[in-house]
Design an enzyme around this catalytic site. Structure first.
Site, PDB file in Angstrom:
ATOM      1  CG  HIS A 184     -49.358 152.730 -14.631  1.00  0.00           C
ATOM      2  ND1 HIS A 184     -49.950 152.370 -13.446  1.00  0.00           N
ATOM      3  CD2 HIS A 184     -48.035 152.836 -14.364  1.00  0.00           C
ATOM      4  CE1 HIS A 184     -49.027 152.266 -12.502  1.00  0.00           C
ATOM      5  NE2 HIS A 184     -47.855 152.559 -13.045  1.00  0.00           N
TER       6      HIS A 184
ATOM      7  CG  HIS B 106     -39.185 154.952  -9.785  1.00  0.00           C
ATOM      8  ND1 HIS B 106     -39.075 153.795  -9.049  1.00  0.00           N
ATOM      9  CD2 HIS B 106     -40.377 154.853 -10.440  1.00  0.00           C
ATOM     10  CE1 HIS B 106     -40.141 153.034  -9.248  1.00  0.00           C
ATOM     11  NE2 HIS B 106     -40.941 153.655 -10.096  1.00  0.00           N
TER      12      HIS B 106
END
Length: 750
Positions: free
Chosen positions: A91, A279
């Site tokens: 992020h 993920h």
């Protein structure tokens, strides 16, 4: 108190401000950021040198120890902080946009508003707090910008993944960056500006499952995202994980994903690798509805000490954590890098369900409960996925890549390693900025590689003879100046791309850009190639990149009558080393320095000018002196007379400012972009653009223009123009700043 409007405070900084009275006025604040005034380090502090003294392996050892050192105030999922730190790094770097080069992890901006308070960054305040003891230990030898990204890298390594490498060299900034356009919405998760039929979002702080974001678009399969933003909602890094505006449609979500990741400079293969790789580890958090979550860090009370999103559900942490509002654990070994994510994606059929927070997510049909709980070893769960995970299966192109990766694990690991490295380093700029023992040896196309000259750098006598030869070609000095400026001014301070090094102005796509006047550019390049050929008959060599800049230097010297600095040592890139598609984003829609282009229905010409100046890391005085100087030097891209207000064109005079400030001249608009002026005293007629007249109409720019337009302003004008010119010509010379070239080579007799 913390929520009172600023204008109610009757102290410095409070009250009704200029921006309240005149919200559309041209703002120069982005030209005053990240200066010595805000930097706590000494002016001579060199982060690159400090980094070189870092105990790099000791730092990595400490980071590895932290991964499993679960803290009571923020316990680690599955006893390992890896997933949290991968998300933190992702992020930080993932805000990068290739269209304008802004965003990214290069400045450590995740520490500041608005990023530190985005709904997509819930709980990352805790990640940085976990890192503080390590940052404290190593002090100025490691920046927050580097540390946040390195921690993500180490997290992957500690979970069994072999990364591609890591480069340090990102100095910190000390204030929120105001230059990046994150969108025009005024609510979290709003997207009514970036999409023509978007939603207003919601004003409450909290996670990304806001009800307003789920109203949905009528055109989620066809909508276009405004430029240059890459996120689908205000406050998100990428797309809504529940699907477009919360609609659980994996195919429509794939469209959003493709748009967003392409604007991060990622192709389909890199996109699949990043999503599948990221993920594979960790989990999402949605233990309860978002109305349990308190205000974000910037709105939190002072006693929270920079932490936000206090959670009143249960313990507010560990199994009670609320971050995204989604509750998904992708694999059976969330603290280990495996192939389970892709395996489960295709092994199971998926049915829509809700998280405890009410967010849309998917659960495997007819599956056993074998997925571990993050904190209770006696609990097991069925495999779950996000809508955006299923996009990798149900989008035809993503599916092909995903299946290929599933069948070829080593290929997947290599693709993820490379894509992850690119994600973390895309805004690092030239390899000469890259530091540390883990810099990969392989050169990558997205680096915009430039060969290091394999010959002795030209010396002072060479420079003198080359300048004479250039001026003897008969090419007009104004054309030499235009070409040098066109080459150097592609630089973008955000991602450190562009600039004169590499001489890519002679390659596609730059040699076809309208702003570069291709026919004239070809004429200048042909002349300089001739100078190069003649010079190299002596056995010496010179790059065309150096000659382009030197030609501009020679022309400015002739116009100014004073020496102009020149630093040789540039290399020449090849077409094969140039990603044409990627470089198209550097083409300016308007360039006020060359009086090219105009504004749009949303952005004025002068706003584009200030934006461009910020990319060139210019101050307001530097912007002012460069525009005034380039006008009288005849640097307009098409040779027009707009703003060329001098009887001595080609001479570096302050006539632009003297004429602009003449009170006897009155102006009338021709079309809102071009203006006609008449001097009531002399009868002289003038023409100028918005990029010219703004220096007389804007109060702050006019104040600067008055300095250069004064009776004693010529000497300062010349001095400041030469300094600003030299700055732009060398914006991309990080090799020189780092001392890679021997200083004796740079002390040319000029």
């Amino acid at each position: 108190m913390g929520e009172c409007p600023l204008r109610t405070a009757n102290v410095a900084g409070g009250g009704t401000r200029n921006r309240d009275w005149w919200p559309n006025t041209l703002k120069l604040n982005i030209l005053r950021q990240h200066t010595e005034a805000t930097n706590p380090y000494d002016p001579n502090f060199d982060y690159a040198e400090a980094f070189k003294s870092l105990d790099y392996e000791g730092l990595k050892k400490d980071l590895r120890a932290l991964m499993t050192d679960s803290q009571e105030y923020w316990p680690a999922d599955f006893g390992h902080y890896g997933g949290l730190f991968v998300r933190m790094a992702w992020h930080s770097a993932g805000t990068y946009r290739v269209m304008d080069g802004r965003g990214g992890g290069g400045q450590g901006q995740q520490r500041f508003a608005p990023l530190n308070s985005w709904p997509d960054n819930v709980s990352l305040d805790k990640a940085r707090r976990l890192l503080w003891p390590i940052k404290q230990k190593y002090g100025n030898k490691i920046s927050w910008a580097d540390l946040m990204l390195l921690t993500g890298n180490v997290a992957l390594e500690d979970m069994g993944f072999k990364t591609f490498g890591f480069a340090g060299g990102r100095p910190d900034t000390w204030e929120a960056d105001e230059s990046t356009y994150w969108g025009g919405e005024t609510t979290w998760l709003g997207n009514e500006v970036r999409y023509s039929s978007g939603n207003e979002g919601h004003k409450e702080s909290g996670v990304i499952d806001g009800s307003e974001s789920k109203k949905g678009h009528k055109d989620i399969h066809t909508r276009d995202l405004e430029k240059p933003v890459s996120a689908a909602h205000m406050g998100l890094i990428y797309v809504n994980p529940e699907g477009p505006d919360g609609i659980p449609d994996p195919v429509a979500a794939a469209r959003d994903i493709r748009t967003t990741f392409s604007r991060m400079a990622m192709n389909d293969e890199e996109t699949v690798a990043l999503i599948a790789g990221g993920h594979t580890v960790g989990k999402t958090h949605g233990a309860a509805p978002s109305d349990n979550v308190g205000p974000e860090p910037e709105a939190a009370p002072i006693e929270n000490q920079g932490l936000g999103w206090s959670n009143k559900h249960g313990s507010g942490k560990g199994p009670d954590t609320i971050t995204s509002g989604l509750e998904v654990i992708w694999t059976k070994e969330p603290a280990k890098f495996t192939m389970n994510y892709l395996e489960y994606l295709f092994k199971y059929e998926w049915e829509l369900t809700k998280s405890p927070a009410g967010a849309n997510q998917w659960v495997a049909k007819n599956a056993e409960e074998f997925i571990p709980d993050a904190f209770d070893p006696s609990k097991k769960h069925k495999p779950r996925m996000l809508t955006t995970d299923l996009s990798l299966r149900f989008d035809p192109e993503y599916e092909k890549i995903s299946r290929r990766f599933l069948e070829n694990p080593e290929q997947f690991k290599d693709a993820f390693a490379r894509a992850w490295f690119k994600l973390l380093h895309r805004d690092m700029g030239p390899r000469s900025r890259w530091l540390g023992p883990e810099v990969p040896k392989e050169t990558l196309l997205w680096e915009d590689p430039i060969p290091t000259p394999d010959h002795p750098i030209i010396d002072g006598s060479d420079v003198d003879s080359l300048k004479k030869a250039i001026l003897a070609t008969g090419v007009a000095p104004s054309k030499l100046i235009q070409t040098a400026w066109a080459s150097a001014s592609t630089f973008r301070g955000g991602d450190k791309r562009g600039g004169a090094n590499g001489a890519r102005i002679r390659l596609e796509p730059q040699n076809k850009w309208e702003v570069n006047n291709p026919q004239q550019l070809a004429e200048v390049l042909k002349a300089l190639e001739g100078v190069k050929a003649d010079f190299e008959k002596s056995g010496k060599k010179v790059s065309i990149a150096d000659l382009i800049v030197l030609a501009g230097v020679a022309a400015v010297e002739q116009a100014a009558g004073v020496p102009v600095p020149f630093t040789p040592g540039r290399g020449d890139a090849t077409q094969e080393q140039t990603d044409v598609e990627s470089f198209t984003h550097l083409e300016p829609a308007a360039d006020a320095f060359r009086n090219y282009g105009k504004g749009t229905s949303r952005v004025t010409t002068e706003q584009i000018m200030v934006d461009r100046a910020q990319q060139l890391t210019l101050t307001a005085p530097e912007l002012t002196v460069l525009v005034g100087g380039l006008r009288v030097l005849g640097a307009n891209y098409d040779g027009s007379s707009h703003g060329v207000w001098t009887d001595k064109p080609g001479k570096l005079t302050n006539d632009f400012f003297v004429t602009l400030l003449d009170p006897y001249t009155s102006w009338k608009s021709v079309d809102g972009e071009v203006f006609e002026g008449t001097n009531s005293k002399s009868g002289k007629k003038l023409t100028g653009t918005r990029a010219d007249l703004v220096f007389g109409s804007h109060s702050e720019l006019r104040a600067l223009a008055e300095v250069y337009g004064s009776a004693d302003g010529q000497q300062k004008f010349t001095k400041d123009f030469v300094a600003a010119w030299d700055k732009v010509m060398n914006l991309d010379r990080f090799d020189v700043r780092r001392g890679i070239y021997d200083e004796t080579r740079l002390k040319s007799k000029l």
